[in-house]
Design a protein around this motif. Sequence first.
Motif, PDB file in Angstrom:
ATOM      1  N   ASP A  92       0.738  -1.264   0.048  1.00 46.52           N
ATOM      2  CA  ASP A  92       0.026   0.090  -0.038  1.00 46.52           C
ATOM      3  C   ASP A  92       0.957   1.207  -0.198  1.00 46.52           C
ATOM      4  O   ASP A  92       0.466   2.355   0.419  1.00 46.52           O
ATOM      5  CB  ASP A  92      -0.929  -0.016   1.182  1.00 46.52           C
ATOM      6  CG  ASP A  92      -2.244   0.656   0.938  1.00 46.52           C
ATOM      7  OD1 ASP A  92      -2.604   0.835  -0.371  1.00 46.52           O
ATOM      8  OD2 ASP A  92      -2.828   0.967   2.133  1.00 46.52           O
ATOM      9  N   ALA A  93       1.983   1.113  -0.742  1.00 44.06           N
ATOM     10  CA  ALA A  93       2.983   2.049  -0.462  1.00 44.06           C
ATOM     11  C   ALA A  93       2.528   3.435  -1.269  1.00 44.06           C
ATOM     12  O   ALA A  93       2.588   4.577  -0.876  1.00 44.06           O
ATOM     13  CB  ALA A  93       4.297   1.753  -1.248  1.00 44.06           C
ATOM     14  N   ALA A  94       1.684   3.269  -2.596  1.00 43.44           N
ATOM     15  CA  ALA A  94       1.032   4.219  -2.902  1.00 43.44           C
ATOM     16  C   ALA A  94       0.304   5.130  -2.380  1.00 43.44           C
ATOM     17  O   ALA A  94       0.372   6.621  -2.083  1.00 43.44           O
ATOM     18  CB  ALA A  94       0.490   4.144  -4.374  1.00 43.44           C
ATOM     19  N   ARG A  95      -0.704   4.744  -1.724  1.00 43.22           N
ATOM     20  CA  ARG A  95      -1.751   5.153  -0.821  1.00 43.22           C
ATOM     21  C   ARG A  95      -1.000   5.779   0.444  1.00 43.22           C
ATOM     22  O   ARG A  95      -1.291   6.895   0.480  1.00 43.22           O
ATOM     23  CB  ARG A  95      -2.770   4.409  -0.233  1.00 43.22           C
ATOM     24  CG  ARG A  95      -3.883   4.933   0.520  1.00 43.22           C
ATOM     25  CD  ARG A  95      -4.929   4.057   0.957  1.00 43.22           C
ATOM     26  NE  ARG A  95      -5.330   2.894   0.089  1.00 43.22           N
ATOM     27  CZ  ARG A  95      -5.843   2.680  -0.583  1.00 43.22           C
ATOM     28  NH1 ARG A  95      -6.164   3.890  -1.259  1.00 43.22           N
ATOM     29  NH2 ARG A  95      -6.020   1.339  -1.141  1.00 43.22           N
ATOM     30  N   HIS A  96      -0.016   5.474   1.116  1.00 42.86           N
ATOM     31  CA  HIS A  96       0.598   5.982   2.192  1.00 42.86           C
ATOM     32  C   HIS A  96       1.465   7.269   1.772  1.00 42.86           C
ATOM     33  O   HIS A  96       1.576   8.259   2.407  1.00 42.86           O
ATOM     34  CB  HIS A  96       1.640   4.884   2.840  1.00 42.86           C
ATOM     35  CG  HIS A  96       0.746   3.825   3.532  1.00 42.86           C
ATOM     36  ND1 HIS A  96       1.203   2.649   3.999  1.00 42.86           N
ATOM     37  CD2 HIS A  96      -0.434   3.735   3.867  1.00 42.86           C
ATOM     38  CE1 HIS A  96       0.548   1.882   4.414  1.00 42.86           C
ATOM     39  NE2 HIS A  96      -0.699   2.360   4.511  1.00 42.86           N
ATOM     40  N   PHE A  97       2.405   7.025   0.751  1.00 40.92           N
ATOM     41  CA  PHE A  97       3.190   8.023   0.289  1.00 40.92           C
ATOM     42  C   PHE A  97       2.341   9.213  -0.164  1.00 40.92           C
ATOM     43  O   PHE A  97       2.369  10.344   0.264  1.00 40.92           O
ATOM     44  CB  PHE A  97       4.109   7.587  -0.990  1.00 40.92           C
ATOM     45  CG  PHE A  97       4.901   8.790  -1.351  1.00 40.92           C
ATOM     46  CD1 PHE A  97       5.946   9.099  -0.785  1.00 40.92           C
ATOM     47  CD2 PHE A  97       4.520   9.435  -2.609  1.00 40.92           C
ATOM     48  CE1 PHE A  97       6.802  10.158  -1.199  1.00 40.92           C
ATOM     49  CE2 PHE A  97       5.109  10.384  -3.158  1.00 40.92           C
ATOM     50  CZ  PHE A  97       6.546  10.936  -2.306  1.00 40.92           C
ATOM     51  N   CYS A  98       1.365   9.036  -0.792  1.00 44.19           N
ATOM     52  CA  CYS A  98       0.605  10.197  -1.582  1.00 44.19           C
ATOM     53  C   CYS A  98      -0.372  10.799  -0.489  1.00 44.19           C
ATOM     54  O   CYS A  98      -0.515  12.021  -0.525  1.00 44.19           O
ATOM     55  CB  CYS A  98      -0.438   9.431  -2.614  1.00 44.19           C
ATOM     56  SG  CYS A  98       0.443   9.028  -4.260  1.00 44.19           S
ATOM     57  N   THR A  99      -0.783  10.088   0.327  1.00 40.08           N
ATOM     58  CA  THR A  99      -1.639  10.833   1.566  1.00 40.08           C
ATOM     59  C   THR A  99      -0.667  11.623   2.382  1.00 40.08           C
ATOM     60  O   THR A  99      -0.967  12.671   2.439  1.00 40.08           O
ATOM     61  CB  THR A  99      -2.287   9.722   2.486  1.00 40.08           C
ATOM     62  OG1 THR A  99      -3.082   8.747   1.811  1.00 40.08           O
ATOM     63  CG2 THR A  99      -2.959  10.402   3.516  1.00 40.08           C
ATOM     64  N   SER A 100       0.355  11.157   2.739  1.00 40.06           N
ATOM     65  CA  SER A 100       1.403  12.054   3.309  1.00 40.06           C
ATOM     66  C   SER A 100       1.851  13.225   2.541  1.00 40.06           C
ATOM     67  O   SER A 100       1.927  14.565   3.550  1.00 40.06           O
ATOM     68  CB  SER A 100       2.584  11.179   4.055  1.00 40.06           C
ATOM     69  OG  SER A 100       2.143  10.200   4.898  1.00 40.06           O
ATOM     70  N   ALA A 101       2.312  12.901   1.604  1.00 40.77           N
ATOM     71  CA  ALA A 101       3.004  13.968   0.552  1.00 40.77           C
ATOM     72  C   ALA A 101       1.885  15.206   0.459  1.00 40.77           C
ATOM     73  O   ALA A 101       2.173  16.158   0.250  1.00 40.77           O
ATOM     74  CB  ALA A 101       3.317  13.422  -0.844  1.00 40.77           C
ATOM     75  N   ARG A 102       0.618  14.489   0.126  1.00 43.99           N
ATOM     76  CA  ARG A 102      -0.702  15.655   0.044  1.00 43.99           C
ATOM     77  C   ARG A 102      -0.800  16.555   1.105  1.00 43.99           C
ATOM     78  O   ARG A 102      -0.865  17.746   0.885  1.00 43.99           O
ATOM     79  CB  ARG A 102      -1.797  15.071  -0.595  1.00 43.99           C
ATOM     80  CG  ARG A 102      -2.902  15.871  -0.788  1.00 43.99           C
ATOM     81  CD  ARG A 102      -4.200  14.928  -1.260  1.00 43.99           C
ATOM     82  NE  ARG A 102      -4.525  14.274  -0.030  1.00 43.99           N
ATOM     83  CZ  ARG A 102      -5.250  13.087  -0.203  1.00 43.99           C
ATOM     84  NH1 ARG A 102      -5.468  12.752  -1.562  1.00 43.99           N
ATOM     85  NH2 ARG A 102      -5.341  12.361   0.727  1.00 43.99           N
ATOM     86  N   GLU A 103      -0.890  15.993   2.254  1.00 49.49           N
ATOM     87  CA  GLU A 103      -1.120  16.594   3.624  1.00 49.49           C
ATOM     88  C   GLU A 103       0.117  17.501   3.917  1.00 49.49           C
ATOM     89  O   GLU A 103      -0.251  18.611   4.310  1.00 49.49           O
ATOM     90  CB  GLU A 103      -1.320  15.564   4.592  1.00 49.49           C
ATOM     91  CG  GLU A 103      -2.552  14.814   4.507  1.00 49.49           C
ATOM     92  CD  GLU A 103      -3.816  15.775   4.395  1.00 49.49           C
ATOM     93  OE1 GLU A 103      -3.957  16.707   5.065  1.00 49.49           O
ATOM     94  OE2 GLU A 103      -4.711  15.463   3.415  1.00 49.49           O
ATOM     95  N   MET A 104       1.377  17.304   3.500  1.00 43.77           N
ATOM     96  CA  MET A 104       2.475  17.970   4.027  1.00 43.77           C
ATOM     97  C   MET A 104       2.487  19.235   2.970  1.00 43.77           C
ATOM     98  O   MET A 104       2.683  20.430   3.315  1.00 43.77           O
ATOM     99  CB  MET A 104       3.896  17.209   3.440  1.00 43.77           C
ATOM    100  CG  MET A 104       4.935  18.039   3.885  1.00 43.77           C
ATOM    101  SD  MET A 104       6.585  17.413   3.309  1.00 43.77           S
ATOM    102  CE  MET A 104       6.435  17.312   1.387  1.00 43.77           C
ATOM    103  N   LEU A 105       2.180  19.111   1.675  1.00 47.15           N
ATOM    104  CA  LEU A 105       2.245  20.219   0.779  1.00 47.15           C
ATOM    105  C   LEU A 105       0.716  21.182   1.012  1.00 47.15           C
ATOM    106  O   LEU A 105       0.937  22.225   1.152  1.00 47.15           O
ATOM    107  CB  LEU A 105       2.111  19.670  -0.847  1.00 47.15           C
ATOM    108  CG  LEU A 105       3.496  19.234  -1.321  1.00 47.15           C
ATOM    109  CD1 LEU A 105       3.250  18.510  -2.821  1.00 47.15           C
ATOM    110  CD2 LEU A 105       4.415  20.574  -1.600  1.00 47.15           C
ATOM    111  N   THR A 106      -0.427  20.552   1.290  1.00 47.76           N
ATOM    112  CA  THR A 106      -1.399  21.301   1.823  1.00 47.76           C
ATOM    113  C   THR A 106      -1.061  21.922   3.051  1.00 47.76           C
ATOM    114  O   THR A 106      -1.402  23.488   3.078  1.00 47.76           O
ATOM    115  CB  THR A 106      -2.632  20.109   2.095  1.00 47.76           C
ATOM    116  OG1 THR A 106      -3.002  19.695   0.879  1.00 47.76           O
ATOM    117  CG2 THR A 106      -3.851  21.230   2.637  1.00 47.76           C
ATOM    118  N   SER A 107      -0.314  21.569   4.158  1.00 46.49           N
ATOM    119  CA  SER A 107       0.120  22.120   5.192  1.00 46.49           C
ATOM    120  C   SER A 107       0.738  23.511   4.844  1.00 46.49           C
ATOM    121  O   SER A 107       0.726  24.443   5.495  1.00 46.49           O
ATOM    122  CB  SER A 107       0.715  21.384   6.218  1.00 46.49           C
ATOM    123  OG  SER A 107      -0.237  20.474   6.625  1.00 46.49           O
TER     124      SER A 107
END
Length: 133
Positions: free
Chosen positions: A18-33
Amino acid sequence: MQGRWRGALFSLNPSNADAARHFCTSAREMLTSILDAEAPDAAVIAADTNYVKTPNGGVSRRAKIHYCLDRSGNALTEMVEFVDADIDGVIALFDDFNHGTHGAPGRFAMTELVVLKERVEKAVKFIHRLVRT
């Protein structure tokens, strides 16, 4: 924010189905922050009542990036035109995050995730340059 990025990097493990989901979720939240901290909705609206809106009427990511350009003194027409490709790349990155987050496990191959990681790093550097100049 650093913890979220470390989590995103930690998820890039070939044995993580589930690397894609984990990575994408964290990266999206980081850029949003980053965007939310540097360009709060109220500040964007106060600076330009004609800001680019989301389909729901909210402040778009593009509006936040333009606000950062304006705040840094780089909102000259030539500069905005020059960085439009970078802005488009950052916005497209969020579409990729959504595909990775909402898709089936393994949606992106590990090689694709590494490229996505590099794009995230470039996006963070781009935004950092805007807010620090």
